[in-house]
Structures are given as structure tokens and as C-alpha cells.
Enzyme design. Structure first.
Site, PDB file in Angstrom:
ATOM      1  N   GLN A 124      -5.176  -1.909   9.787  1.00  0.00           N
ATOM      2  CA  GLN A 124      -4.926  -3.044   8.552  1.00  0.00           C
ATOM      3  C   GLN A 124      -5.342  -3.887   9.658  1.00  0.00           C
ATOM      4  O   GLN A 124      -4.885  -4.336  11.239  1.00  0.00           O
ATOM      5  CB  GLN A 124      -3.332  -3.076   8.685  1.00  0.00           C
ATOM      6  CG  GLN A 124      -2.981  -4.235   7.904  1.00  0.00           C
ATOM      7  CD  GLN A 124      -3.447  -4.330   6.543  1.00  0.00           C
ATOM      8  OE1 GLN A 124      -3.529  -3.667   5.589  1.00  0.00           O
ATOM      9  NE2 GLN A 124      -4.264  -5.596   6.131  1.00  0.00           N
ATOM     10  N   ASP A 174     -10.811   3.027   4.145  1.00  0.00           N
ATOM     11  CA  ASP A 174     -11.495   1.572   3.449  1.00  0.00           C
ATOM     12  C   ASP A 174     -12.246   1.796   3.643  1.00  0.00           C
ATOM     13  O   ASP A 174     -13.319   0.328   3.055  1.00  0.00           O
ATOM     14  CB  ASP A 174     -10.994   1.162   4.689  1.00  0.00           C
ATOM     15  CG  ASP A 174      -9.493  -0.770   4.351  1.00  0.00           C
ATOM     16  OD1 ASP A 174      -9.023  -0.553   3.341  1.00  0.00           O
ATOM     17  OD2 ASP A 174      -9.175  -1.094   5.377  1.00  0.00           O
ATOM     18  N   LYS A 191       0.416  -1.587  -0.382  1.00  0.00           N
ATOM     19  CA  LYS A 191      -0.091  -0.051   0.127  1.00  0.00           C
ATOM     20  C   LYS A 191       1.058   1.362  -0.105  1.00  0.00           C
ATOM     21  O   LYS A 191       0.538   2.315  -0.981  1.00  0.00           O
ATOM     22  CB  LYS A 191      -0.898  -0.460   1.488  1.00  0.00           C
ATOM     23  CG  LYS A 191      -2.131  -1.439   1.256  1.00  0.00           C
ATOM     24  CD  LYS A 191      -2.989  -1.594   2.318  1.00  0.00           C
ATOM     25  CE  LYS A 191      -3.405  -2.579   2.330  1.00  0.00           C
ATOM     26  NZ  LYS A 191      -4.584  -2.931   3.603  1.00  0.00           N
TER      27      LYS A 191
END
Ligand code: NAP
Length: 282
Positions: A96, A119, A52
Site C-alpha cells: 500500500q 497492482d 480491498k
């Protein structure tokens, strides 16, 4: 069978972002900024996080990795999220997953400001998604729609079956398919005779997390199959929820694993971060 190539589509999405990133930079005087929070040292998470960051840098975006020890307390994690929520220099935040088992992801989904939620997993973002008002859409589901659109696969009025109903894939992909005017059926582990549904579908999105669960007999002739599943470790050893090798000469198009939905997730994360940055008031 047409191989729906996620790498090509991901590259297309990233190229499309470049002028938006440049415009943001010239207007605000800095790059869109994503902060990734990594708690503990799960090896797979470390790889995802690294990818990422690299993807951000490649497009000229700023990324910051906040590494925290596996024994981080719930209170300290929540404090960190609250700080990031109000930090003007941060446009997108991603925690995460999975978190170490003593930490509650639910609380993070409650706390994270939807205007920073890169997200798209916060509960507020979920509400916006189902109301058709989302700025950001969960990355993997948005990537599925992007692949279907890139290859001009019609969804309007089509019979689409989603296998799986998780918070991160099945449910949001169903919401996005409804927005595309598909007729959506969601099947799951309690569905009786799942084949009855999948065999009648024009498009099947498979996100069951069960290796090699579905094959040729589960799909109608000329169906389109999107395989979200990822199993195995490392290159050369990855496979999906679908027995891809059976599909030749039967379905019309399908995503391979690897190289299908996988590459889309990061591209959509970058897109979300840019969209959040653009929406902020400075
Ligand atoms: P998950 O949380 O385990 O959810 C799986 C869903 O599939 C559940 O709703 C479950 O039903 C359903 N299911 C399980 N076995 C089934 C069966 N035999 N028949 C019908 N439905 C069944 O998994 P997830 O997080 O959604 O992820 C799904 C897969 O996508 C995993 O392989 C994951 O690694 C992969 N993934 C890939 C990406 C990417 O970037 N490409 C991103 C995220 C996830 P119940 O609800 O009844 O238990």
C-alpha cells in the site's frame, strides 16, 4: 449527460470473476490469495486496505493483511518482499502506497516479482505493459478502459487527451489507450495552453490531482470526460479534478466523483489477482 456509473461496471467485473475463482478453487484446492502489506498507520491507507480485504472476501478470495510498524527498516521491507515473491501460497502482493518517507517505493517496484505484482506497478510490469504483453494492468487505468468499453464508447481512431503523466495513472492509461487504437496526447504541468489540446479531444481522461481544474470550457461539445481525481475526505465531501456540475447539456458522457473511476480500482485489483493466480504453475 450520461453518468458513467463505476459501481455498475465494477459489479459487472466482479461477477465475471466468480466462475474463474470457482474454477481455480476446484483445480488447485484453495482460493486465489492476495497479500496486502501496510506499513505505518496512515488513516486513508487503512480504509483502502480494509476495503480491498472486504472485496476479496466477498468474492470468496483469500486476503492477508501484513501490518508493519511505521519505523520498519528498508532492509526488513525488502526481505519481506523477497519472501512473498517465493511463497507458493501467495498469488498477488500489493504494497500500500504511500510508504513512510524513509522507505523507497522505487526499490519495491524493482524487487517485486512481476508474476506476483497485483497492482502492476513494478518496473518489469511497466515494460510488459508498453510492450503490449502485460498479464496485469495497473488497476485505476485498467478501470478507466473497462468503463469506456462497458458503455461502448469508441476509442479506435479517436483523439484522446490524458491530463497527467504519473507512473500510476497518466502514463499507464496512455499505454492502454494506444492499445485500443486511440490517438493519444498526454499533457502535464509544463504543457503550454493545455486547453488547445483538451478542447479538440473526443475523450479526455483527467488525472492531474488538482481539484476542480477543468470545466465546460475545456471540453468540446459531446466529448466524453473521465475524471480520475479524488479530493476531500469521507462521504458527501468527495470531488474530482473536473467541475462536473458544469457539464450538463454540453458533454455527452462523464464519470461522477464519487461513483465513477473510484469503484473500479478494487475490482481491477481482484481481477489482477485472479489472473496472476491462473498463470502460476503448481
Ligand atoms: P500525481 O502523481 O500528482 O500526478 C499528477 C499529474 O498531473 C502530473 O503528471 C502533473 O504534471 C499533472 N498536472 C498537475 N497539475 C496540472 C495542471 N494544472 N495541468 C496539467 N497537468 C497537471 O497524481 P496521480 O497519482 O496520477 O493521481 C491523480 C489523481 O487521481 C489524484 O487526485 C489521485 O487522488 C487520483 N487517483 C484516484 C485513484 C482512484 O482509485 N480513482 C487512483 C489513483 C489516483 P507533472 O508531471 O508535470 O508534475
Amino acid at each position: 449527460v450520461i453518468r458513467l456509473d463505476g459501481k455498475t461496471v465494477a459489479e459487472h467485473v466482479k461477477q465475471r470473476l466468480l466462475p474463474r475463482i470457482e474454477h481455480f478453487k476446484s483445480k488447485i484446492g484453495r482460493s486465489p490469495h492476495l497479500v496486502v502489506v501496510l506499513v505505518g498507520d496512515d488513516p486513508a491507507s487503512q480504509v483502502y486496505v480494509k476495503n480491498k480485504q472486504l472485496a476479496c472476501e466477498k468474492l470468496g478470495m483469500k486476503s492477508t493483511l501484513l501490518r508493519k510498524p511505521a519505523n520498519l527498516s528498508q532492509a526488513d521491507l525488502e526481505k519481506l518482499i523477497s519472501e512473498l515473491n517465493t511463497d507458493d501460497a501467495v498469488d498477488g502482493v500489493l504494497v500500500q502506497m504511500p510508504l513512510p518517507s524513509h522507505l523507497k517505493s522505487d526499490k519495491i517496484f524493482e524487487l517485486l516479482d512481476p508474476s506476483k505484482d497485483a497492482d502492476g506497478f513494478s518496473y518489469f510490469s511497466t515494460g510488459l505493459l508498453w510492450a503490449g504483453k502485460a498479464t496485469v494492468k495497473p488497476c485505476t487505468p485498467a478501470g478507466v478502459i473497462e468503463i469506456l468499453k462497458y458503455y461502448k464508447i469508441p476509442l479506435k481512431g479517436k483523439n484522446v487527451v490524458v491530463v497527467g503523466r504519473s507512473h500510476i495513472v497518466g502514463k499507464p492509461v496512455a499505454a492502454l489507450l494506444l492499445d485500443e487504437n486511440a490517438t493519444v496526447t498526454v499533457v502535464h504541468s509544463h504543457t503550454v495552453n493545455m486547453q488547445e489540446y483538451t478542447q479538440n479531444a473526443d475523450v479526455v481522461v483527467v488525472a492531474a490531482g488538482k481539484p476542480h481544474l477543468l470545466g465546460k470550457n475545456d471540453f468540446k461539445k459531446d466529448a466524453v470526460v473521465i475524471d480520475v481525481g479524488i479530493h476531500g475526505t469521507g462521504k458527501g465531501n468527495l470531488h474530482g479534478d473536473v467541475r462536473f456540475e458544469e457539464l450538463e447539456g454540453w458533454v455527452s458522457a462523464a464519470t461522477p466523483v464519487p461513483g465513477g473511476v473510484g469503484p473500479m480500482t478494487i475490482a481491477m485489483l481482484l481481477q489482477n489477482t485472479v489472473s496472476l493466480a491462473e498463470k502460476r504453475k503448481f
